[in-house]
Design an enzyme around this catalytic site. Structure first.
Site, PDB file in Angstrom:
ATOM      1  N   CYS A   1       0.825  -1.298   0.030  1.00  0.00           N
ATOM      2  CA  CYS A   1       0.054  -0.155   0.143  1.00  0.00           C
ATOM      3  C   CYS A   1       1.029   1.369   0.021  1.00  0.00           C
ATOM      4  CB  CYS A   1      -0.935  -0.035   1.149  1.00  0.00           C
ATOM      5  SG  CYS A   1      -1.954  -1.437   1.167  1.00  0.00           S
TER       6      CYS A   1
ATOM      7  N   CYS B   1      -4.061   0.481  -2.894  1.00  0.00           N
ATOM      8  CA  CYS B   1      -4.378   0.566  -1.470  1.00  0.00           C
ATOM      9  C   CYS B   1      -3.677   1.796  -0.788  1.00  0.00           C
ATOM     10  CB  CYS B   1      -4.298  -0.787  -0.649  1.00  0.00           C
ATOM     11  SG  CYS B   1      -2.754  -1.547  -0.767  1.00  0.00           S
TER      12      CYS B   1
END
Ligand code: DVN
Length: 311
Positions: free
Chosen positions: A100, A206
């Site tokens: 992420c 993400c």
């Protein structure tokens, strides 16, 4: 006298023909009708082995299976009929996830994105995934326009050739002479692969996601672009905490779009409506400096020392 008049007429005609030809070539998209990239099998396989050996040594991808799946997807279909779902086996052979806060999406900023990703090593673009790494800058299409070919009875003989699939009744191959433009196909083989890869990449995103847009063009955010039509819709507000928009303009402009203006404002409205938190910057110093590498004398590249020598 008549002879002179004929010569002048011929001269004017030939000049006009040349100018027309020049105009047509300049107006037409600069993408020539190139064929499949020569040595595509060796390039794709070589890049695959390079990726699993040097780029991501901990990965376990089967490069042979990836090539077979790619070849099957492309050579079993007519050259304008390779849809995303035809690449299902290929993408099953290349499962990938990403950490992420590293995803970098972009649109109409290819070169600057490459420079940015090269210095901001923590950022990850589609071209850093195996799919993007293997197929970047390549062209491919199958040879025939006719209907689907039967599954090969003899398997895929791709190792001695440029990707020929031999079956009991037909031989299909890549068309190394000419491939259609993306716009000429309902399901262009190259566009479909990038579409699927882009969708997978955006759905993987993400944390903090960065989006690099070009403020020196109309429609920095274009709903018809791959970012605007595929990646934006693939972003999940449950997974993505912030969308950090960076609008970069050429050092010499034109300064057309920025955070609060034009299509970028439309993008922000869409993000807000979908529940994303966002930031927007149109004066990122790093992006300016990256352009200064190519134009160090530019006034926008003067550092404090240059402008305040006494400091
Ligand atoms: O976020 C990125 C990346 O993650 C991927 O998902 O695509 C996003 C960028 O795509 P985009 O938003 O469509 O942005 P571009 O700059 O219009 O196109 C990206 C690439 O596709 C460029 O390399 C384009 O080639 P170009 O314009 O630099 O020569 C290429 N491309 C776009 N339209 C094309 C095409 N190539 C061939 N035919 C076309 N019609």
């Amino acid at each position: 006298m008549e002879r002179v008049r004929m010569m002048v007429t011929n001269f004017i005609t030939s000049v006009a023909a040349c100018l027309l030809l020049l105009f047509m070539t300049r107006v037409a998209p600069l993408r020539a009708h190139l064929g499949t990239t020569p040595n595509i099998k060796h390039i794709v396989m070589g890049r695959c082995f390079n990726y699993v050996t040097l780029v991501k040594p901990d990965s376990r991808f089967d490069c042979e299976e990836i090539w077979r799946a790619f070849e099957e997807a492309v050579l079993r279909q007519a050259s304008c009929d390779v849809a995303c779902e035809h690449y299902r086996r290929l993408f099953r052979a290349m499962p990938q996830t990403g950490a992420c806060h590293r995803f970098l999406l972009w649109s109409k900023t290819r070169k600057l994105t490459q420079d940015y990703a090269a210095v901001a090593r923590h950022l990850w673009t589609l071209e850093d995934t195996l799919a993007g790494y293997m197929f970047n800058d390549l062209i491919w299409c199958s040879q025939q326009e006719d209907s689907r070919r039967p599954l090969p009875a003899t398997g895929w003989r791709g190792d001695q050739s440029q990707g020929q699939a031999v079956s009991a009744t037909s031989v299909s191959d890549f068309d190394f002479g000419s491939c259609p433009e993306w716009s000429a196909c309902l399901h262009h083989p190259v566009h479909s692969l990038w579409r699927q890869a882009s969708k997978n990449f955006a759905e993987m995103a993400c944390g903090n996601v960065t989006v690099l847009l070009n403020g020196s063009i109309e429609k920095a955010f274009n709903r018809n672009s791959m970012f605007g039509s595929v990646e934006l819709d693939g972003l999940n507000p449950q997974r993505v905490h912030y969308v950090n928009i960076k609008v970069a303009t050429n050092l010499d402009g034109p300064f057309i779009e920025s955070c609060g203006r034009g299509s970028v404002a439309d993008l922000i409205h869409i993000l807000q409506a979908r529940g994303f938190r966002w930031t927007c910057s149109d004066s990122d110093r790093i992006l300016t400096m990256l352009q200064c590498v190519h134009k160090p004398e530019h006034r926008a590249c003067r550092t404090c020392a240059d402008t305040h020598p006494g400091i």
